[in-house]
Design a protein around this motif. Structure first.
Motif, PDB file in Angstrom:
ATOM      1  N   SER A  89     -40.702  24.433 -91.336  1.00  0.00           N
ATOM      2  CA  SER A  89     -40.225  23.357 -92.187  1.00  0.00           C
ATOM      3  C   SER A  89     -40.802  23.289 -93.603  1.00  0.00           C
ATOM      4  CB  SER A  89     -40.410  21.997 -91.503  1.00  0.00           C
ATOM      5  OG  SER A  89     -41.784  21.674 -91.412  1.00  0.00           O
ATOM      6  N   VAL A  90     -40.791  24.401 -94.306  1.00  0.00           N
ATOM      7  CA  VAL A  90     -40.980  24.324 -95.747  1.00  0.00           C
ATOM      8  C   VAL A  90     -39.564  24.324 -96.350  1.00  0.00           C
ATOM      9  CG1 VAL A  90     -41.902  25.437 -97.815  1.00  0.00           C
ATOM     10  CG2 VAL A  90     -43.167  25.583 -95.662  1.00  0.00           C
ATOM     11  N   PRO A  91     -39.148  23.205 -96.974  1.00  0.00           N
ATOM     12  CA  PRO A  91     -37.784  23.150 -97.503  1.00  0.00           C
ATOM     13  C   PRO A  91     -37.545  24.230 -98.561  1.00  0.00           C
ATOM     14  CG  PRO A  91     -38.963  21.056 -97.846  1.00  0.00           C
ATOM     15  CD  PRO A  91     -39.943  22.018 -97.256  1.00  0.00           C
ATOM     16  N   LYS A  92     -36.339  24.772 -98.558  1.00  0.00           N
ATOM     17  CA  LYS A  92     -35.999  25.876 -99.439  1.00  0.00           C
ATOM     18  C   LYS A  92     -36.309  25.589-100.905  1.00  0.00           C
ATOM     19  CE  LYS A  92     -32.413  29.304-100.125  1.00  0.00           C
ATOM     20  NZ  LYS A  92     -31.085  29.809 -99.747  1.00  0.00           N
ATOM     21  N   ALA A  93     -36.075  24.369-101.303  1.00  0.00           N
ATOM     22  CA  ALA A  93     -36.311  23.995-102.705  1.00  0.00           C
ATOM     23  C   ALA A  93     -37.784  24.153-103.098  1.00  0.00           C
ATOM     24  CB  ALA A  93     -35.847  22.561-102.944  1.00  0.00           C
ATOM     25  N   GLN A  94     -38.666  24.203-102.082  1.00  0.00           N
ATOM     26  CA  GLN A  94     -40.102  24.296-102.398  1.00  0.00           C
ATOM     27  C   GLN A  94     -40.676  25.698-102.210  1.00  0.00           C
ATOM     28  OE1 GLN A  94     -42.278  21.347-100.156  1.00  0.00           O
ATOM     29  NE2 GLN A  94     -40.881  19.704-100.806  1.00  0.00           N
ATOM     30  N   ARG A 104     -40.469  28.563-103.806  1.00  0.00           N
ATOM     31  CA  ARG A 104     -41.056  29.219-104.972  1.00  0.00           C
ATOM     32  C   ARG A 104     -42.371  28.561-105.400  1.00  0.00           C
ATOM     33  NH1 ARG A 104     -40.366  32.749-109.151  1.00  0.00           N
ATOM     34  NH2 ARG A 104     -41.320  31.939-111.049  1.00  0.00           N
ATOM     35  N   SER A 105     -42.355  27.228-105.504  1.00  0.00           N
ATOM     36  CA  SER A 105     -43.577  26.552-105.960  1.00  0.00           C
ATOM     37  C   SER A 105     -44.694  26.688-104.925  1.00  0.00           C
ATOM     38  CB  SER A 105     -43.294  25.079-106.279  1.00  0.00           C
ATOM     39  OG  SER A 105     -42.831  24.415-105.137  1.00  0.00           O
ATOM     40  N   LYS A 106     -44.336  26.662-103.638  1.00  0.00           N
ATOM     41  CA  LYS A 106     -45.340  26.866-102.575  1.00  0.00           C
ATOM     42  C   LYS A 106     -45.935  28.271-102.657  1.00  0.00           C
ATOM     43  CE  LYS A 106     -45.676  23.330 -99.699  1.00  0.00           C
ATOM     44  NZ  LYS A 106     -46.980  22.687 -99.519  1.00  0.00           N
ATOM     45  N   ALA A 107     -45.093  29.248-102.959  1.00  0.00           N
ATOM     46  CA  ALA A 107     -45.568  30.634-103.055  1.00  0.00           C
ATOM     47  C   ALA A 107     -46.566  30.763-104.206  1.00  0.00           C
ATOM     48  CB  ALA A 107     -44.387  31.585-103.245  1.00  0.00           C
ATOM     49  N   ILE A 108     -46.231  30.166-105.345  1.00  0.00           N
ATOM     50  CA  ILE A 108     -47.136  30.221-106.497  1.00  0.00           C
ATOM     51  C   ILE A 108     -48.459  29.531-106.170  1.00  0.00           C
ATOM     52  CG2 ILE A 108     -47.479  29.435-108.891  1.00  0.00           C
ATOM     53  CD1 ILE A 108     -44.372  29.758-109.212  1.00  0.00           C
ATOM     54  N   GLU A 109     -48.354  28.386-105.518  1.00  0.00           N
ATOM     55  CA  GLU A 109     -49.546  27.639-105.113  1.00  0.00           C
ATOM     56  C   GLU A 109     -50.439  28.486-104.187  1.00  0.00           C
ATOM     57  OE1 GLU A 109     -49.627  23.824-102.405  1.00  0.00           O
ATOM     58  OE2 GLU A 109     -48.301  23.504-104.137  1.00  0.00           O
ATOM     59  N   LEU A 110     -49.808  29.189-103.255  1.00  0.00           N
ATOM     60  CA  LEU A 110     -50.569  30.053-102.336  1.00  0.00           C
ATOM     61  C   LEU A 110     -51.284  31.166-103.087  1.00  0.00           C
ATOM     62  CD1 LEU A 110     -48.204  30.650 -99.275  1.00  0.00           C
ATOM     63  CD2 LEU A 110     -50.592  29.936 -99.147  1.00  0.00           C
ATOM     64  N   LEU A 111     -50.570  31.799-104.029  1.00  0.00           N
ATOM     65  CA  LEU A 111     -51.189  32.888-104.797  1.00  0.00           C
ATOM     66  C   LEU A 111     -52.357  32.356-105.617  1.00  0.00           C
ATOM     67  CD1 LEU A 111     -48.012  34.885-105.963  1.00  0.00           C
ATOM     68  CD2 LEU A 111     -49.589  35.463-104.107  1.00  0.00           C
ATOM     69  N   GLU A 112     -52.196  31.151-106.151  1.00  0.00           N
ATOM     70  CA  GLU A 112     -53.311  30.545-106.897  1.00  0.00           C
ATOM     71  C   GLU A 112     -54.491  30.262-105.976  1.00  0.00           C
ATOM     72  OE1 GLU A 112     -51.288  27.266-108.696  1.00  0.00           O
ATOM     73  OE2 GLU A 112     -50.840  28.400-110.546  1.00  0.00           O
ATOM     74  N   SER A 113     -54.196  29.823-104.753  1.00  0.00           N
ATOM     75  CA  SER A 113     -55.271  29.435-103.824  1.00  0.00           C
ATOM     76  C   SER A 113     -56.151  30.619-103.430  1.00  0.00           C
ATOM     77  CB  SER A 113     -54.697  28.764-102.575  1.00  0.00           C
ATOM     78  OG  SER A 113     -54.092  29.733-101.727  1.00  0.00           O
ATOM     79  N   VAL A 114     -55.658  31.842-103.572  1.00  0.00           N
ATOM     80  CA  VAL A 114     -56.501  33.012-103.270  1.00  0.00           C
ATOM     81  C   VAL A 114     -57.079  33.622-104.549  1.00  0.00           C
ATOM     82  CG1 VAL A 114     -55.411  33.575-101.078  1.00  0.00           C
ATOM     83  CG2 VAL A 114     -54.483  34.563-103.168  1.00  0.00           C
ATOM     84  N   GLY A 115     -57.042  32.844-105.624  1.00  0.00           N
ATOM     85  CA  GLY A 115     -57.715  33.272-106.841  1.00  0.00           C
ATOM     86  C   GLY A 115     -56.949  34.291-107.667  1.00  0.00           C
ATOM     87  N   ILE A 116     -55.626  34.301-107.534  1.00  0.00           N
ATOM     88  CA  ILE A 116     -54.838  35.197-108.379  1.00  0.00           C
ATOM     89  C   ILE A 116     -54.493  34.467-109.674  1.00  0.00           C
ATOM     90  CG2 ILE A 116     -52.605  36.389-108.595  1.00  0.00           C
ATOM     91  CD1 ILE A 116     -52.763  37.048-105.643  1.00  0.00           C
ATOM     92  N   ASP A 117     -54.934  35.020-110.803  1.00  0.00           N
ATOM     93  CA  ASP A 117     -54.637  34.358-112.075  1.00  0.00           C
ATOM     94  C   ASP A 117     -53.220  34.727-112.537  1.00  0.00           C
ATOM     95  OD1 ASP A 117     -55.263  36.981-112.522  1.00  0.00           O
ATOM     96  OD2 ASP A 117     -56.221  36.636-114.449  1.00  0.00           O
ATOM     97  N   ARG A 118     -52.665  33.922-113.395  1.00  0.00           N
ATOM     98  CA  ARG A 118     -51.282  34.085-113.840  1.00  0.00           C
ATOM     99  C   ARG A 118     -50.340  34.310-112.649  1.00  0.00           C
ATOM    100  NH1 ARG A 118     -50.976  38.711-116.490  1.00  0.00           N
ATOM    101  NH2 ARG A 118     -53.106  39.352-116.042  1.00  0.00           N
ATOM    102  N   ALA A 119     -50.506  33.479-111.630  1.00  0.00           N
ATOM    103  CA  ALA A 119     -49.763  33.668-110.380  1.00  0.00           C
ATOM    104  C   ALA A 119     -48.250  33.646-110.621  1.00  0.00           C
ATOM    105  CB  ALA A 119     -50.150  32.594-109.371  1.00  0.00           C
ATOM    106  N   GLU A 120     -47.801  32.779-111.498  1.00  0.00           N
ATOM    107  CA  GLU A 120     -46.360  32.666-111.713  1.00  0.00           C
ATOM    108  C   GLU A 120     -45.768  33.981-112.232  1.00  0.00           C
ATOM    109  OE1 GLU A 120     -44.948  29.148-113.623  1.00  0.00           O
ATOM    110  OE2 GLU A 120     -42.911  29.707-112.974  1.00  0.00           O
ATOM    111  N   SER A 121     -46.475  34.616-113.166  1.00  0.00           N
ATOM    112  CA  SER A 121     -45.936  35.869-113.701  1.00  0.00           C
ATOM    113  C   SER A 121     -46.093  37.025-112.709  1.00  0.00           C
ATOM    114  CB  SER A 121     -46.588  36.215-115.038  1.00  0.00           C
ATOM    115  OG  SER A 121     -47.951  36.494-114.840  1.00  0.00           O
ATOM    116  N   ARG A 122     -47.034  36.894-111.775  1.00  0.00           N
ATOM    117  CA  ARG A 122     -47.199  37.927-110.737  1.00  0.00           C
ATOM    118  C   ARG A 122     -46.037  37.926-109.745  1.00  0.00           C
ATOM    119  NH1 ARG A 122     -51.383  41.161-112.365  1.00  0.00           N
ATOM    120  NH2 ARG A 122     -53.256  39.962-112.782  1.00  0.00           N
ATOM    121  N   MET A 123     -45.364  36.803-109.630  1.00  0.00           N
ATOM    122  CA  MET A 123     -44.274  36.675-108.646  1.00  0.00           C
ATOM    123  C   MET A 123     -43.240  37.793-108.789  1.00  0.00           C
ATOM    124  SD  MET A 123     -44.548  33.915-106.613  1.00  0.00           S
ATOM    125  CE  MET A 123     -42.933  33.203-106.245  1.00  0.00           C
TER     126      MET A 123
END
Ligand code: ADP
Ligand code: ADP
Length: 243
Positions: free
Chosen positions: A119-124, A126-145
Motif C-alpha cells: 500500500s504505497v499509493p502510486k502517486a507517491q 517517485r517521492s518515496k523512492a527519492i526519500e529512500l535514496l536520501e535515507s541511505v546517504g545518497i546525495d543529489r538523490a533526485e538526479s540519480r533517479m
C-alpha cells in the motif's frame, strides 16, 4: 517472542556436506546480529535457510520459525510471500544485483509495483523512492533517479541495494557479506548506514562478515561459526568488557 527461532537445524547438501550441524538460535526483535567465521564454516548456509534459498536436493531437518511460522516446509511460492511480507535481503554483489538497463529510480519504484499489498499509493512512488535514496546517504538523490548502475561507484550501488531492501520496511533484514565488493573504508560506512537505518526502524538484522572488528563495532551480538556449528554466541557488551 523471538523473531527467529531455530531448533536443531541440520542442513546437508546433495553431495554430502553437512553445512549446518544441529544449530539452535533465537533472535529477539530489533537485535543486530553478526555472523563471523572462516570461509566454508556455514555462514551462508544459515542465512539461506532463513530465506528459502537452499538449492534443490538439499536435506534440511529441524525447525526454523519466523514470527510464529514454520518455514522449513514452505514451497517456492510460499517463500516469495513470506519474503514479500517482511524479509529484506541485501545481496552480496552490487554489480550483479542491479539491472544494467534500468535506471536507479525505476528499480526502486519496481519494489512498490511488485508489492501492491504494501500500500504505497502510486502517486507517491517517485517521492518515496527519492526519500529512500536520501535515507541511505545518497546525495543529489533526485538526479540519480535517472542514472544507470554503470554511472555509479560500487559504494553508491550498494547504497541503492540497501535502499531497495528497506523499501517495504521489513521486520528482518539479512545481508550476506553485503559489502565484500567494496574497499574497506566504504564497507564500514555502508554497514553503518545500514545498521543505523535498522535501529531507527526497529528492524532485526542478521549480517555476515569476515571482519570481527566490524562485527563488534556494529552489532549487538556476534555468532562465531565453525564447521556448521555456532562455536560462540556473545553479546558485544560482554566481548568488550572482557578485552
Ligand atoms: P560460508 O558462508 O561460511 O563460506 P557456506 O555455508 O557457503 O559457508 O558453506 C558451508 C559448507 O557447505 C562448505 O563446505 C561449502 O563448500 C558447502 N556448500 C555450500 N554451498 C553448497 C552447495 N550448494 N552444494 C554443496 N556444498 C555446498
Ligand atoms: P556464497 O557463500 O555467498 O553462497 P560461494 O562463492 O561460496 O558464495 O558459492 C557460490 C555458489 O556455489 C553458491 O550458490 C553456493 O551455494 C555454491 N557452492 C558453494 N560451495 C559449493 C560446493 N562445495 N559445491 C557446490 N556448490 C557450492
Amino acid at each position: 517472542n523471538p523473531v527467529i527461532r531455530i531448533e536443531d537445524l541440520t542442513v546437508q547438501y546433495a553431495q554430502g556436506t553437512i553445512a549446518a550441524d544441529n544449530i539452535n538460535l533465537q533472535i529477539p526483535g530489533g537485535q543486530i546480529v553478526a555472523i563471523v567465521g572462516e570461509s566454508g564454516s556455514g555462514k551462508s548456509t544459515l542465512t539461506k535457510s532463513l530465506i528459502g534459498l537452499l538449492p534443490q536436493g538439499t536435506k534440511s531437518t529441524g525447525s526454523v520459525r519466523f514470527g510464529g511460522t514454520e518455514v522449513t516446509t514452505l514451497n517456492v511460492h510460499e517463500w516469495r510471500k513470506i519474503r514479500g511480507a517482511g524479509i529484506g535481503l541485501v545481496p552480496q554483489d552490487p554489480g550483479a544485483s542491479l539491472d544494467p538497463v534500468k535506471t536507479i529510480g525505476s528499480q526502486v519504484i519496481e519494489v512498490f509495483r511488485l508489492h501492491p499489498s504494501r500500500s504505497v499509493p502510486k502517486a507517491q512512488w517517485r517521492s518515496k523512492a527519492i526519500e529512500l535514496l536520501e535515507s541511505v546517504g545518497i546525495d543529489r538523490a533526485e538526479s540519480r533517479m535517472s542514472q544507470y548502475p554503470h554511472e555509479l561507484s560500487g559504494g553508491l550501488k550498494q547504497r541503492v541495494l540497501i535502499a531497495i531492501a528497506f523499501a517495504l520496511n521489513p521486520k528482518l533484514l539479512i545481508a550476506d557479506e553485503p559489502t565484500s565488493a567494496l574497499d574497506v573504508t566504504v564497507q564500514r560506512t555502508v554497514l553503518e548506514i545500514f545498521v543505523s537505518l535498522a535501529r531507527k526502524n526497529g528492524t532485526t538484522v542478521l549480517f555476515v562478515t569476515h571482519d570481527l572488528a566490524v562485527a563488534t563495532d556494529i552489532a549487538d551480538r556476534v555468532l562465531v561459526m565453525n564447521s556448521g556449528r555456532i562455536l560462540e554466541d556473545r553479546s558485544v557488551a560482554e566481548l568488550v568488557s572482557q578485552s
